[in-house]
Every structure is written in structure tokens, then in C-alpha cells.
Motif scaffolding. Structure first.
Motif, PDB file in Angstrom:
ATOM      1  N   ILE A 164       6.380 -12.982  -2.440  1.00 33.22           N
ATOM      2  CA  ILE A 164       6.610 -11.848  -1.534  1.00 33.22           C
ATOM      3  C   ILE A 164       7.362 -10.724  -2.241  1.00 33.22           C
ATOM      4  CG2 ILE A 164       7.850 -11.122   0.568  1.00 33.22           C
ATOM      5  CD1 ILE A 164       7.343 -13.902   1.693  1.00 33.22           C
ATOM      6  N   GLU A 165       8.441 -11.098  -2.952  1.00 29.73           N
ATOM      7  CA  GLU A 165       9.260 -10.048  -3.563  1.00 29.73           C
ATOM      8  C   GLU A 165       8.493  -9.272  -4.617  1.00 29.73           C
ATOM      9  OE1 GLU A 165      13.109 -11.328  -4.845  1.00 29.73           O
ATOM     10  OE2 GLU A 165      13.533 -12.106  -2.831  1.00 29.73           O
ATOM     11  N   ASP A 166       7.705 -10.006  -5.427  1.00 34.96           N
ATOM     12  CA  ASP A 166       6.915  -9.317  -6.451  1.00 34.96           C
ATOM     13  C   ASP A 166       5.901  -8.373  -5.818  1.00 34.96           C
ATOM     14  OD1 ASP A 166       7.847 -10.469  -8.975  1.00 34.96           O
ATOM     15  OD2 ASP A 166       7.172 -12.350  -8.092  1.00 34.96           O
ATOM     16  N   LEU A 167       5.163  -8.909  -4.848  1.00 36.63           N
ATOM     17  CA  LEU A 167       4.082  -8.109  -4.270  1.00 36.63           C
ATOM     18  C   LEU A 167       4.604  -6.880  -3.521  1.00 36.63           C
ATOM     19  CD1 LEU A 167       1.672 -10.882  -2.918  1.00 36.63           C
ATOM     20  CD2 LEU A 167       1.414  -9.510  -4.986  1.00 36.63           C
ATOM     21  N   SER A 168       5.813  -6.991  -2.958  1.00 36.41           N
ATOM     22  CA  SER A 168       6.311  -5.832  -2.204  1.00 36.41           C
ATOM     23  C   SER A 168       7.325  -5.015  -3.021  1.00 36.41           C
ATOM     24  CB  SER A 168       6.917  -6.283  -0.867  1.00 36.41           C
ATOM     25  OG  SER A 168       7.897  -7.273  -1.080  1.00 36.41           O
ATOM     26  N   SER A 169       7.365  -5.277  -4.353  1.00 35.76           N
ATOM     27  CA  SER A 169       8.339  -4.536  -5.169  1.00 35.76           C
ATOM     28  C   SER A 169       7.772  -3.182  -5.632  1.00 35.76           C
ATOM     29  CB  SER A 169       8.749  -5.357  -6.397  1.00 35.76           C
ATOM     30  OG  SER A 169       7.732  -5.293  -7.369  1.00 35.76           O
ATOM     31  N   LYS A 170       8.682  -2.266  -5.857  1.00 36.32           N
ATOM     32  CA  LYS A 170       8.273  -0.932  -6.331  1.00 36.32           C
ATOM     33  C   LYS A 170       7.667  -1.035  -7.735  1.00 36.32           C
ATOM     34  CE  LYS A 170      10.268   1.669  -3.016  1.00 36.32           C
ATOM     35  NZ  LYS A 170       9.438   2.244  -1.962  1.00 36.32           N
TER      36      LYS A 170
ATOM     37  N   LYS B 152       0.502  -1.328 -10.853  1.00 40.00           N
ATOM     38  CA  LYS B 152      -0.874  -1.324 -10.349  1.00 40.00           C
ATOM     39  C   LYS B 152      -1.365   0.100 -10.107  1.00 40.00           C
ATOM     40  CE  LYS B 152      -2.047  -5.601 -10.398  1.00 40.00           C
ATOM     41  NZ  LYS B 152      -3.148  -6.061 -11.278  1.00 40.00           N
ATOM     42  N   ARG B 153      -0.476   0.983  -9.685  1.00 41.51           N
ATOM     43  CA  ARG B 153      -0.867   2.377  -9.448  1.00 41.51           C
ATOM     44  C   ARG B 153      -1.374   3.013 -10.741  1.00 41.51           C
ATOM     45  NH1 ARG B 153      -2.700   6.268  -9.815  1.00 41.51           N
ATOM     46  NH2 ARG B 153      -2.265   8.362  -9.008  1.00 41.51           N
ATOM     47  N   ARG B 154      -0.700   2.668 -11.867  1.00 38.83           N
ATOM     48  CA  ARG B 154      -1.095   3.254 -13.162  1.00 38.83           C
ATOM     49  C   ARG B 154      -2.534   2.895 -13.529  1.00 38.83           C
ATOM     50  NH1 ARG B 154       3.840   1.161 -15.257  1.00 38.83           N
ATOM     51  NH2 ARG B 154       5.446   2.676 -14.716  1.00 38.83           N
ATOM     52  N   LEU B 155      -3.032   1.791 -13.001  1.00 39.07           N
ATOM     53  CA  LEU B 155      -4.385   1.344 -13.359  1.00 39.07           C
ATOM     54  C   LEU B 155      -5.489   2.029 -12.554  1.00 39.07           C
ATOM     55  CD1 LEU B 155      -3.709  -2.497 -13.689  1.00 39.07           C
ATOM     56  CD2 LEU B 155      -3.778  -0.768 -15.498  1.00 39.07           C
ATOM     57  N   ILE B 156      -5.076   2.814 -11.547  1.00 41.40           N
ATOM     58  CA  ILE B 156      -6.121   3.478 -10.736  1.00 41.40           C
ATOM     59  C   ILE B 156      -6.524   4.783 -11.423  1.00 41.40           C
ATOM     60  CG2 ILE B 156      -6.685   4.507  -8.494  1.00 41.40           C
ATOM     61  CD1 ILE B 156      -4.535   2.742  -7.231  1.00 41.40           C
ATOM     62  N   PRO B 157      -7.785   4.885 -11.875  1.00 43.18           N
ATOM     63  CA  PRO B 157      -8.191   6.133 -12.514  1.00 43.18           C
ATOM     64  C   PRO B 157      -8.183   7.285 -11.509  1.00 43.18           C
ATOM     65  CG  PRO B 157      -9.843   4.384 -12.802  1.00 43.18           C
ATOM     66  CD  PRO B 157      -8.872   3.905 -11.795  1.00 43.18           C
ATOM     67  N   LYS B 158      -7.990   8.477 -12.051  1.00 42.61           N
ATOM     68  CA  LYS B 158      -7.865   9.644 -11.182  1.00 42.61           C
ATOM     69  C   LYS B 158      -9.130   9.899 -10.352  1.00 42.61           C
ATOM     70  CE  LYS B 158      -6.446  14.398 -11.739  1.00 42.61           C
ATOM     71  NZ  LYS B 158      -6.511  15.489 -12.685  1.00 42.61           N
ATOM     72  N   ASN B 159     -10.267   9.762 -11.045  1.00 39.84           N
ATOM     73  CA  ASN B 159     -11.510  10.184 -10.394  1.00 39.84           C
ATOM     74  C   ASN B 159     -12.551   9.082 -10.290  1.00 39.84           C
ATOM     75  OD1 ASN B 159     -10.870  12.878  -9.993  1.00 39.84           O
ATOM     76  ND2 ASN B 159     -11.202  13.292 -12.173  1.00 39.84           N
ATOM     77  N   ARG B 160     -12.123   7.845 -10.435  1.00 34.39           N
ATOM     78  CA  ARG B 160     -13.147   6.791 -10.452  1.00 34.39           C
ATOM     79  C   ARG B 160     -12.663   5.574  -9.663  1.00 34.39           C
ATOM     80  NH1 ARG B 160     -14.521   2.212 -13.251  1.00 34.39           N
ATOM     81  NH2 ARG B 160     -12.683   2.232 -14.595  1.00 34.39           N
TER      82      ARG B 160
ATOM     83  N   ILE C 246       0.846  -1.208   0.000  1.00 38.00           N
ATOM     84  CA  ILE C 246       0.000   0.000   0.000  1.00 38.00           C
ATOM     85  C   ILE C 246       0.879   1.255   0.000  1.00 38.00           C
ATOM     86  CG2 ILE C 246      -1.671   1.333   1.378  1.00 38.00           C
ATOM     87  CD1 ILE C 246      -2.777  -1.475   2.326  1.00 38.00           C
ATOM     88  N   LEU C 247       1.916   1.260   0.834  1.00 37.29           N
ATOM     89  CA  LEU C 247       2.804   2.435   0.877  1.00 37.29           C
ATOM     90  C   LEU C 247       3.502   2.629  -0.474  1.00 37.29           C
ATOM     91  CD1 LEU C 247       4.525   2.316   4.408  1.00 37.29           C
ATOM     92  CD2 LEU C 247       2.382   3.348   3.762  1.00 37.29           C
ATOM     93  N   ASN C 248       3.989   1.520  -1.056  1.00 36.30           N
ATOM     94  CA  ASN C 248       4.661   1.624  -2.360  1.00 36.30           C
ATOM     95  C   ASN C 248       3.737   2.217  -3.415  1.00 36.30           C
ATOM     96  OD1 ASN C 248       7.105   0.572  -1.597  1.00 36.30           O
ATOM     97  ND2 ASN C 248       6.660  -1.510  -2.275  1.00 36.30           N
ATOM     98  N   MET C 249       2.480   1.807  -3.408  1.00 39.14           N
ATOM     99  CA  MET C 249       1.565   2.253  -4.463  1.00 39.14           C
ATOM    100  C   MET C 249       1.320   3.753  -4.435  1.00 39.14           C
ATOM    101  SD  MET C 249      -1.211  -0.822  -4.917  1.00 39.14           S
ATOM    102  CE  MET C 249      -2.118   0.007  -6.224  1.00 39.14           C
ATOM    103  N   VAL C 250       1.416   4.382  -3.251  1.00 39.78           N
ATOM    104  CA  VAL C 250       1.119   5.820  -3.175  1.00 39.78           C
ATOM    105  C   VAL C 250       2.371   6.682  -3.005  1.00 39.78           C
ATOM    106  CG1 VAL C 250      -1.203   5.422  -2.269  1.00 39.78           C
ATOM    107  CG2 VAL C 250       0.682   5.746  -0.663  1.00 39.78           C
ATOM    108  N   GLU C 251       3.535   6.030  -3.008  1.00 40.92           N
ATOM    109  CA  GLU C 251       4.764   6.764  -2.666  1.00 40.92           C
ATOM    110  C   GLU C 251       5.047   7.942  -3.598  1.00 40.92           C
ATOM    111  OE1 GLU C 251       8.400   4.528  -2.924  1.00 40.92           O
ATOM    112  OE2 GLU C 251       9.377   5.733  -1.381  1.00 40.92           O
ATOM    113  N   ASN C 252       4.704   7.783  -4.888  1.00 38.81           N
ATOM    114  CA  ASN C 252       5.042   8.856  -5.832  1.00 38.81           C
ATOM    115  C   ASN C 252       3.937   9.889  -6.011  1.00 38.81           C
ATOM    116  OD1 ASN C 252       7.568   7.768  -6.311  1.00 38.81           O
ATOM    117  ND2 ASN C 252       6.666   6.261  -7.715  1.00 38.81           N
TER     118      ASN C 252
END
Ligand code: DON
Length: 572
Positions: A343-349, A355-363, A295-301
Motif C-alpha cells: 500500500i505505502e509503495d503504491l500510494s507514495s509520491k 511511473k509518471r516519467r515513463l509516460i511519453p508526452k504524445n504516445r 492516479i492523483l499522485n501521478m498527475v499532481e505535478n
């Protein structure tokens, strides 16, 4: 000044104007929940447990002695949440270590357990079988875990460290509101077992209520045996026989070897780096560490710090990251001694960025739009408790311990005073079935002999330049890992002070159900509207988290025990 005015004033003085925080209960003293000092900082879910830690330190014990004493006391003080019949995880760091060490003393499935044990002949789940009574009980690890931790790092004699717990069990204490509520809730199950009934119900068979005294004389005797004989006193000999025969006589699947072969496992903590802070949390069989870091990795940037903690853009991104984490949890997490966990894949940057790229801005994404991580190669097939402690020598201990649901299986093993867990419910009773916390179970988490059920417990240590900054954790099932992730973000990203970081309004998303759950209706109407417009199904339902946080500000140490609970912080 009226109580209301004192309350309102302290709220105004101490809370940050733009952050909605959960207020103290009327009549509650903020000093009980937050303290600042220089020698040590302690946050536990019970006043007796915090007092025991301080007493052991004043007797010349080290932080490890204090943590072990506190664990045994909290087992007596919160028999609905944790105890000798349960298990847990613990992280410990002291200067000179390359990274924290971690102990896995999670319950495990008995040798005779199998993947269909909770199903009827037609393959349907048998209601309550993994929750109530003897079939729900995993082989407990708490005593072994604490013994091993103390053997390696403790200073005072073992029997001395058990003293405060023996005293409390023997001399009793008044039933407090949360305990009374838990007994009432589990009354019908407790009434089925003679020793549970004897301890937690009165002579008329009614639940003990607030203000009644709770004595646990058999438990005091069990603790004395452990004080004299160490872990062997529990896992071998007369006590082990009593525990096993109690489970077997009520229809459970235990055999003699289950207790005698139980082993504590030392595991490498899961590591992540959030903007230069080193985050260390629990590895499988807990899912906590992997997903807190994911979760932290996904929002870090993202520029969350600029948006603010309760800005709809921040909430949307953090909640969507939680949603992704839980989709992965259902597909991939289980005991890594039995199944392959990426583990390594799931916790990798990189994975987080994809996965972060797939989250739409407003939806908000719908449940079916969120797909779990695809493994490239074929692979082989409101009740827990947490405490955090830190001292001015740079040591930290964080530990989450549990018997799972309130009073676990409800079964007190005859003549021992030990409340047995219902941790077997944390396994998937079948693929796709949900556990007590609604978490969806996958094939990775099916029952196997000696396998440990998947957990969400996330005791977490944050180091900055090799020095401890934070120790954090909480009870509350699947919400544990999202509450821990939010508290970390509150401190590291949103730069909140310790009090606000713990008391700020929290939310939770676990992919299934496809809901964004806020803990109370304190959320501003505009935030709710914005999130609803993005497609989030906002629901209001308590999350049950009780964060216990310790923090070092250089010379000063801080402790905060979540104001939502009845715990106590001490720092001196
Ligand atoms: O290991 C787990 O994730 C659960 N057995 C924890 C249970 C829990 O936190 C109950 N709390 N309120």
C-alpha cells in the motif's frame, strides 16, 4: 416554452462552455439533481432514500442516523443494487477526529470456500458459477456494518431508524425504469428461485414492468426482526438458519458458523495529499483508495489546470495513470488480511513520479509496456449504490454498498425477502481470469475461507485544513475508482463547480482491455483525433458511474446526484 427549449436553456445557463457535460434526460428537472442549503446536503441514488435521511434529521437524528436509515431504505428501493444480502464500505468524519474512520462490511468467502471452487476437473472456469445462484454468494456484511456504525455514533433508537425501510417494503412502490430494466435483464435467473420469482415476477412468470407495484413483505418482516433484535437477529437465530439453509439447499457451500462468525472491520483509510487537500479513501479489500490516490499522485505535478479538463494532454496523462493503476491492481491488490499489499509503495509520491516519467508526452503506452510495481522483498504469498451526506456541524458520511451484479446471485433466501449477493465473482476464479467488469485477477485475489474479495469501491472524503470539503463516491465496478479520481480532479484541479464536476464527460482506462473508453460520443472530434494519433484506442461505451457528491462552501452546502441516474439531491 417547449420542453426542448427549457432543456436547452438550462444546459446553456449551467454548463461551462468549454466543458462537455452529459445533459439531463428530456423532462428531467435539474433541481432534483442539485440543491444548495445550509443545514445538510444529501445525495443518494433514490428519492425515498434521500427523503428518509431528511425525515430522520427532522426528527432530531444525527447524520449517522440519517445515513443508516437511508442505507436500509435504498436496500428496499434498489433491490437490484444493494441490500441486506450484500456489503460495503463507509467513511465517516466529524470535527475532533484526527482523520475519518472507516468501516469494512464487505462480504467474505464462506469457511468451506477454496481457490478451485469455480474450476472443472481440467482447471477451466465453470461459466456463471461465480455469478448466478448459491455458489456465487459471499457471507453478507451490510447489517453488521450498519449496526456497528450506529452503535458507535448514532443518536436515535435503532428501531426508529429502520422505520422508513420497513414502511417502504411493506407498502411498496412503483417500479421505475431502471428497476424494470434490471428485472428484465435477470429474469431467467430470478425465475430459478421460488422467492425471487414470487417477488420480482408476476403471476404469469413475467418480469414486473415500469408502473407495476413492488411489494417486499418478507423483507419488511426481516427488517422488523433486525429492528427488534439488532445484528443478532440476522447473524444468529431463526433468520440466520433460514438464510443458511436456503443457500445449502440450492447447492451452496455455507455452514452455520459463516454468519455467526462474521465481523465488521474498522480500517485506517488510505491517505493522500493532493496540492494541500487531504484525500481519505477506502483501504483493501478495496483497491479504490490506493488507486484513486495513485492516479492523483501521478498527475499532481503536471499543469493540467492550465491545459483544461478535456484537453488531449490532460486526458492522455490521466488515462495513462489509470492504465498504470490497473496494471498494479491486477498484480498486487487483494484482502490485506491475507496477502501482502504494498500500500505505502503504491500510494507514495516517489513511485508515482517514477511511473509518471515513463509516460511519453504524445504516445499511449501499449499494454505490455506497462509493468506493475516490482516488490523488492520476497513477500508471502450498472448495480451498486453510493450515498454522500454532510451537515453544517462538519460531519460527513460516504458509503458504497452492493450485492455486485444486478440482483446479485438472483437468489432470494426463502421466507426472508433477502436478495443474496454474487460478490464471490470479485475474487479471481483463477490467475489471469477476468471478473464481471473485465478486471484481471491475480494470485493475491484467489479465494480463501473468510477472505474478502477485492473491490473497487471508493467512498472518499476530502478535508482542507481539517474541515470537510467534499464527500464523493459512485457505483459501477472498476469504473468506480476512475470516476471518483476524475471527479476529484474536476473540483480540485480544474476548479469546476459541483454540477460541472459531476456532469462533465468521463473516460476510463483499466490497462486490460487496452482501450480508452469514453462514456458517450459527445467528445469533440478533434479530441478523439488527437488521442487516436497518440495511439489510444478510443472506444465509446457507457461507464455506468453515478457520482453522488456533497460539498461545503463554508456556510453553504451543496449536493449533486449524478444527472445520468435517477437519484435525488437534497440540501436545506
Ligand atoms: O466491489 C466492487 O468493486 C464491485 N462488486 C462493485 C459492483 C458494482 O459497482 C456494480 N455496479 N454497477
Amino acid at each position: 416554452m417547449s420542453m426542448y427549449k427549457v432543456f436547452a436553456l438550462s444546459f446553456l445557463l449551467f454548463s461551462c462552455s468549454h466543458i462537455v457535460t452529459v445533459p439531463l434526460a428530456p423532462g428531467e428537472d435539474r433541481l432534483k439533481h442539485q440543491q444548495v442549503g445550509e443545514q445538510a446536503a444529501i445525495a443518494t441514488q433514490g428519492p425515498y432514500a434521500s427523503a428518509a435521511a431528511q425525515m430522520i434529521l427532522s426528527m432530531g437524528g444525527n447524520l449517522v442516523d440519517a445515513a443508516v436509515a437511508s442505507s436500509f431504505v435504498i436496500s428496499v428501493e434498489r433491490p437490484q443494487s444493494t441490500g441486506l444480502g450484500g456489503g460495503g464500505f463507509l467513511l465517516y468524519y466529524k470535527p475532533g477526529m484526527l482523520q475519518p474512520v472507516s468501516f469494512d462490511f464487505r462480504e467474505q468467502a464462506p469457511l468451506k470456500a477454496h481457490s478451485k471452487m469455480y474450476l472443472d476437473a481440467k482447471g477451466n472456469e465453470i461459466p456463471k458459477l461465480s455469478l448466478d445462484g448459491s455458489m456465487a454468494v459471499g457471507v453478507p456484511g451490510l447489517v453488521a456494518g450498519l449496526f456497528e456504525f450506529h452503535r458507535q455514533y448514532g443518536k436515535l433508537d435503532w428501531d426508529l431508524v429502520l422505520g422508513p425501510a420497513i414502511d417502504l417494503a411493506e407498502h411498496g412502490f412503483e417500479v421505475y425504469p431502471e428497476l424494470a430494466e434490471a428485472i428484465k435483464d435477470r429474469q431467467s435467473v430470478l425465475a430459478q428461485f421460488p422467492d425471487s420469482k414470487k417477488i420480482f415476477l408476476n403471476k404469469e412468470g413475467k418480469a414486473l414492468v415500469q408502473g407495476d407495484w413492488l411489494f417486499q413483505k418478507d423483507l419488511a418482516q426481516t427488517l422488523r426482526i433486525i429492528a427488534e433484535q439488532g445484528d443478532k437477529g440476522f447473524y444468529q437465530g431463526a433468520l440466520a438458519k433460514k438464510l443458511t439453509s436456503s443457500i445449502v439447499s440450492h447447492g451452496g457451500l455455507w455452514s452455520k458458523e459463516d454468519l455467526s462468525s462474521y465481523k465488521v472491520k474498522e480500517r485506517t483509510p488510505i491517505y493522500g495529499n493532493y496540492k494541500g487537500y487531504g484525500i481519505y479513501s477506502m483501504a483493501p479489500p478495496s483497491s479504490g483508495g490506493v488507486h484513486v490516490i495513485q492516479i492523483l499522485n501521478m498527475v499532481e505535478n503536471d499543469e493540467l489546470g492550465k491545459y483544461g479538463a478535456q484537453d488531449p494532454r490532460s486526458v492522455h496523462l490521466i488515462a495513462s495513470s489509470m492504465q498504470q493503476a490497473f496494471a498494479d491492481r491486477a498484480a498486487h491488490l487483494g484482502d490485506s488480511d491475507f496477502v501482502n499489499v504494498p500500500i505505502e509503495d503504491l500510494s507514495s509520491k516517489n513511485y508515482a513520479l517514477d511511473k509518471r516519467r515513463l509516460i511519453p508526452k504524445n504516445r499511449a503506452l501499449k499494454k505490455d509496456e506497462v509493468t506493475p510495481f516490482k516488490v523488492k522483498e520476497i513477500v508471502e504469498p450498472d448495480h451498486t449504490t453510493h450515498f454522500s451526506m454532510m451537515n453544517n456541524k462538519g460531519e460527513v458520511v460516504v458509503s458504497t454498498q452492493t450485492i455486485n451484479g444486478w440482483f446479485g446471485s438472483g437468489l432470494v433466501a426463502e421466507g426472508t425477502g433477502v436478495v443474496m449477493n454474487n460478490e464471490m465473482d470479485d475474487f479471481a476464479t483463477k490467475v489471469g481470469a477476468s471478473n464481471l467488469f473485465g478486471a484481471v485477477g491475480g494470485s493475491q485475489n484467489l479465494v480463501e475461507p473468510k477472505k474478502r474479495p477485492l473491490s473497487s469501491m471508493s467512498p472518499t472524503i476530502v478535508l482542507k485544513d481539517g474541515m470537510p470539503l467534499l464527500g464523493v463516491g459512485t457505483p459501477s465496478g472498476t469504473r468506480i475508482l476512475t470516476c471518483v479520481a476524475q471527479t476529484l480532479l474536476n473540483v480540485l484541479e480544474f476548479k469546476m463547480n459541483s454540477w460541472d464536476a459531476v456532469s462533465a464527460l468521463r473516460y476510463h482506462h483499466q490497462w486490460s482491455p487496452d482501450q480508452l473508453r469514453f462514456e458517450s460520443d459527445l467528445l469533440p472530434e478533434s479530441l478523439k483525433e488527437d488521442l487516436t494519433e497518440m495511439g489510444h484506442d478510443v472506444v465509446i461505451k457507457d461507464l455506468g458511474c453515478r457520482i453522488q457528491l456533497v460539498k461545503s462552501n463554508g456556510a453553504q452546502l451543496e449536493a449533486v446526484s449524478d444527472p445520468r441516474g435517477s437519484g435525488e439531491a437534497r440540501a436545506w
